[in-house]
Write an enzyme that holds these catalytic residues in place. Structure first.
Site, mmCIF file in Angstrom:
data_model
loop_
_atom_site.group_PDB
_atom_site.id
_atom_site.type_symbol
_atom_site.label_atom_id
_atom_site.label_comp_id
_atom_site.label_asym_id
_atom_site.label_seq_id
_atom_site.Cartn_x
_atom_site.Cartn_y
_atom_site.Cartn_z
ATOM 1 N N TRP A 130 0.806 -1.216 0.000
ATOM 2 C CA TRP A 130 0.000 0.000 0.000
ATOM 3 C C TRP A 130 0.845 1.275 0.000
ATOM 4 C CZ3 TRP A 130 2.345 1.908 4.142
ATOM 5 C CH2 TRP A 130 2.853 0.991 5.071
ATOM 6 N N ASN A 131 2.155 1.185 0.180
ATOM 7 C CA ASN A 131 2.895 2.431 0.440
ATOM 8 C C ASN A 131 3.058 3.343 -0.776
ATOM 9 O OD1 ASN A 131 4.698 0.531 -0.540
ATOM 10 N ND2 ASN A 131 6.406 1.187 0.725
ATOM 11 N N LYS A 154 -2.781 -8.736 -7.018
ATOM 12 C CA LYS A 154 -3.389 -8.857 -5.688
ATOM 13 C C LYS A 154 -2.787 -7.698 -4.880
ATOM 14 C CE LYS A 154 -3.232 -10.074 -1.202
ATOM 15 N NZ LYS A 154 -3.986 -8.830 -0.917
ATOM 16 N N HIS A 155 -3.549 -6.639 -4.793
ATOM 17 C CA HIS A 155 -3.021 -5.455 -4.109
ATOM 18 C C HIS A 155 -3.288 -5.590 -2.599
ATOM 19 C CE1 HIS A 155 -1.128 -1.680 -4.104
ATOM 20 N NE2 HIS A 155 -1.596 -1.198 -5.239
ATOM 21 N N SER A 157 -4.869 -5.041 0.967
ATOM 22 C CA SER A 157 -6.311 -5.005 1.236
ATOM 23 C C SER A 157 -6.817 -3.607 1.591
ATOM 24 C CB SER A 157 -6.651 -5.969 2.369
ATOM 25 O OG SER A 157 -6.432 -7.290 1.932
ATOM 26 N N SER A 207 6.459 -7.115 3.205
ATOM 27 C CA SER A 207 7.233 -7.484 4.391
ATOM 28 C C SER A 207 8.013 -8.782 4.158
ATOM 29 C CB SER A 207 6.294 -7.661 5.579
ATOM 30 O OG SER A 207 5.398 -8.713 5.310
ATOM 31 N N GLU A 228 10.809 -7.928 -3.331
ATOM 32 C CA GLU A 228 11.325 -6.616 -2.953
ATOM 33 C C GLU A 228 10.776 -6.354 -1.554
ATOM 34 O OE1 GLU A 228 11.890 -3.354 -1.922
ATOM 35 O OE2 GLU A 228 10.436 -2.541 -3.340
ATOM 36 N N LEU A 229 11.634 -6.545 -0.565
ATOM 37 C CA LEU A 229 11.147 -6.547 0.819
ATOM 38 C C LEU A 229 11.627 -5.310 1.583
ATOM 39 C CD1 LEU A 229 11.671 -10.382 1.337
ATOM 40 C CD2 LEU A 229 9.693 -9.187 0.396
ATOM 41 N N CYS A 262 10.510 1.474 1.527
ATOM 42 C CA CYS A 262 11.555 0.472 1.752
ATOM 43 C C CYS A 262 12.940 1.102 1.641
ATOM 44 C CB CYS A 262 11.397 -0.679 0.771
ATOM 45 S SG CYS A 262 11.114 -0.138 -0.907
HETATM 46 P P1 NDP Z 1 2.547 -6.996 4.038
HETATM 47 O O1 NDP Z 1 3.818 -7.522 3.580
HETATM 48 O O2 NDP Z 1 1.719 -7.846 4.933
HETATM 49 O O3 NDP Z 1 1.643 -6.609 2.748
HETATM 50 C C1 NDP Z 1 2.161 -6.485 1.447
HETATM 51 C C2 NDP Z 1 1.337 -7.323 0.488
HETATM 52 O O4 NDP Z 1 1.531 -8.717 0.762
HETATM 53 C C3 NDP Z 1 -0.160 -7.099 0.606
HETATM 54 O O5 NDP Z 1 -0.763 -7.223 -0.638
HETATM 55 C C4 NDP Z 1 -0.588 -8.233 1.513
HETATM 56 O O6 NDP Z 1 -1.941 -8.547 1.408
HETATM 57 C C5 NDP Z 1 0.280 -9.345 1.024
HETATM 58 N N1 NDP Z 1 0.522 -10.426 1.973
HETATM 59 C C6 NDP Z 1 0.714 -10.338 3.302
HETATM 60 N N2 NDP Z 1 0.957 -11.552 3.818
HETATM 61 C C7 NDP Z 1 0.921 -12.430 2.800
HETATM 62 C C8 NDP Z 1 1.087 -13.836 2.706
HETATM 63 N N3 NDP Z 1 1.357 -14.577 3.753
HETATM 64 N N4 NDP Z 1 0.957 -14.397 1.497
HETATM 65 C C9 NDP Z 1 0.686 -13.654 0.414
HETATM 66 N N5 NDP Z 1 0.513 -12.325 0.443
HETATM 67 C C10 NDP Z 1 0.647 -11.713 1.621
HETATM 68 O O7 NDP Z 1 2.764 -5.583 4.682
HETATM 69 P P2 NDP Z 1 1.953 -4.893 5.888
HETATM 70 O O8 NDP Z 1 0.868 -4.070 5.322
HETATM 71 O O9 NDP Z 1 1.519 -5.860 6.925
HETATM 72 O O10 NDP Z 1 3.099 -3.985 6.497
HETATM 73 C C11 NDP Z 1 3.921 -4.551 7.489
HETATM 74 C C12 NDP Z 1 5.367 -4.282 7.232
HETATM 75 O O11 NDP Z 1 5.759 -4.723 5.941
HETATM 76 C C13 NDP Z 1 5.769 -2.831 7.228
HETATM 77 O O12 NDP Z 1 5.876 -2.337 8.520
HETATM 78 C C14 NDP Z 1 7.077 -2.906 6.481
HETATM 79 O O13 NDP Z 1 8.098 -3.320 7.337
HETATM 80 C C15 NDP Z 1 6.841 -3.947 5.445
HETATM 81 N N6 NDP Z 1 6.468 -3.363 4.148
HETATM 82 C C16 NDP Z 1 7.441 -3.164 3.225
HETATM 83 C C17 NDP Z 1 7.143 -2.578 2.026
HETATM 84 C C18 NDP Z 1 8.176 -2.331 0.994
HETATM 85 O O14 NDP Z 1 8.028 -1.414 0.178
HETATM 86 N N7 NDP Z 1 9.216 -3.143 0.929
HETATM 87 C C19 NDP Z 1 5.783 -2.131 1.707
HETATM 88 C C20 NDP Z 1 4.824 -2.420 2.738
HETATM 89 C C21 NDP Z 1 5.171 -3.009 3.894
HETATM 90 P P3 NDP Z 1 -3.009 -8.035 2.496
HETATM 91 O O15 NDP Z 1 -2.962 -6.541 2.469
HETATM 92 O O16 NDP Z 1 -4.280 -8.583 1.992
HETATM 93 O O17 NDP Z 1 -2.572 -8.609 3.803
#
Ligand code: NDP
Length: 454
Positions: A130-131, A154-155, A157, A207, A228-229, A262
């Protein structure tokens, strides 16, 4: 997690969506799969025309898209408008260069003629965060579509309207609808999608936990992933640096998207003789920034995207302080359950503290003291992450030499770390693998086929 638009500034739910069932998801997948071969058969010129129209539509709808991001995840509209333009430029970049990036590459061998041919894979699943709700998707979609792949998105939620708006842009640009579809699904259906043979590969930005899960499932299915984490990037300031420019850029780097990037600089590693002055200047720059309603043109930073993200950041800071970190600038949440998080600076950050070990995905700057340049490199590399580091020094040769020693996917000397279509973007260690953007990005999801003609 429900699929809903929630305004983090007002705390109001704007819209709720019913998640797709598996039956509906499977229908969309099946249409995408059927659309893949005809799309792969189109010429680069035909695909480029679609991407150019998408760029024009992005520009036309710039204000509405910026407003949508402000409402769904709190990005100030001025930043949102810039994000939309960046997406348009990325579409045009790949429209212009894809044919060259994927042209047959002749290799001399014992054959009459041998070469590498780059061919599309088919359906690629993109799991996006979402960022940067538009940019993260476009930097996947533009090269993927130009390569002749089709995309399923799959964006996250909490940004369904951004996801749908982007889908509409590609469709209005003339892309056959099945070639790019938004799936309104939670992460619970991702495993089933990855297990389906019609999904050929996946890319995820998000994440570490999400990345590890998707990579494990895809690995079991022998499917390629690009991840890309997170990052905890170093911003090294040496004693000979232009301190004023470094401190100003440091504030900007930490506050990109209210700290939720990130590649935002997270660990400021500063040589001892200038550390107090650096903190003083950084503090002044951070205090000068104006928080407010993301819809207001004068707002410089908005709330975090969701209150739970702010609550977690507060816990990370509190635990780190209990473990010995020192607060140099007080900020944070006004109360739990609210999304606004004012910038903070922590010093005395040491191994074992959460702030040292984890990614802080919000406006908290960590300042670490380095004895000298070697010590700065040691500290920069003492991280599980490695995405985009910065080095500030007046000696460019030394800057370049140190850049080569930093463990990360990119290093910027005397400049703000940023992504751009021309340069590859991605990480090492727990920041992920694979590259987006540039000619490397478009070659991730293709069959790099050797053809030998005797
Ligand atoms: P998430 O990693 O949970 O969300 C990113 C995407 O992955 C969303 O579309 C999410 O779907 C999906 N997702 C989450 N868990 C799974 C899974 N087990 N299997 C498949 N898809 C999955 O990020 P959060 O919103 O929870 O943010 C938490 C942390 O993630 C942040 O504090 C940051 O550290 C990191 N983050 C890093 C980013 C980057 O640019 N590298 C961007 C965003 C977050 P859904 O929304 O439906 O859960």
């Amino acid at each position: 997690m429900p699929i809903e638009s929630y305004n983090p500034h007002t705390g109001r739910v704007l819209r709720r969506f019913t998640a797709f069932s598996w039956a509906k998801t499977e229908r969309v997948l099946s249409q995408a799969h059927r659309a893949a071969a005809p799309w792969a058969a189109t010429s680069f010129a035909e695909r480029a025309a679609v991407l150019r129209r998408a760029a024009a539509l992005l520009r036309e709808r710039q204000a509405d898209l910026a407003r949508l991001m402000a409402l769904e995840m709190g990005k100030p509209v001025t930043d949102g408008r810039a994000e939309v333009l960046k997406c348009a430029a990325c579409c045009e970049f790949y429209a212009e260069h894809a044919a060259g990036f994927l042209a047959d590459e002749v290799i001399q061998t014992d054959a009459r003629r041998s070469f590498i041919s780059y061919q599309p894979l088919g359906v690629v699943l993109a799991i996006m965060p979402w960022n940067f709700p538009l940019w993260q998707v476009v930097r996947f979609a533009a090269p993927a579509l130009m390569a002749g792949n089709v995309g399923l998105l799959k964006h996250a939620s909490n940004v369904p309207q951004c996801a749908l708006a982007l889908e509409k842009i590609f469709h209005d640009a003339g892309l056959p609808p099945a070639c790019f579809r938004t799936l309104l699904i939670g992460s619970d259906l991702v495993e089933r999608l990855l297990a389906d043979d019609r999904v050929r590969a996946a890319t995820l930005t998000g994440s570490e936990a999400a990345g590890a899960s998707v990579a494990a499932i895809a690995g079991a299915q022998i499917k390629k992933t690009v991840l890309e984490l997170g990052g905890s990037d170093a911003f090294v300031v040496l004693a000979d640096a232009d301190l004023e420019r470094a401190a100003k850029t440091a504030a900007q780097a930490r506050m990109i998207n209210a700290g939720q990037s990130c590649i935002a600089a997270k660990r400021f590693i500063v040589e001892k003789p200038i550390i107090r002055e650096f903190i003083r200047q950084l503090k002044n720059h951070l205090l000068a920034l104006r928080p407010g309603d993301p819809l207001d043109d004068t707002t410089q930073y908005g709330p975090l995207a969701r209150p739970d993200l702010a609550d977690e950041l507060t816990r990370q800071v509190a635990d780190s302080v209990a473990q010995g970190a020192r607060v140099e600038l007080f900020g944070g949440q006004s109360k739990p359950g609210t999304a606004l998080f004012r910038p903070m600076i922590l010093s005395n950050v040491k191994p074992g503290q959460r702030a040292y070990e984890e990614e802080l995905f919000g406006p908290v700057a960590l300042v670490l003291e380095a004895k000298d340049a070697d010590d700065a490199v040691r500290l920069a590399n003492d991280s599980r992450f490695g995405l985009g580091a910065g080095i500030w020094t007046a000696d460019l040769r030394r800057g370049e030499a140190l850049a080569r020693r930093i463990e990360s996917g990119a290093v910027f000397v005397n400049g703000l770390v940023k992504s751009m279509p021309e340069l590859p973007f991605g990480g090492i260690k727990k920041s992920g693998y694979g590259r987006e953007l540039s000619y490397l990005g478009i070659r991730e999801f293709v069959n790099q086929k050797s053809i030998w003609i005797g």
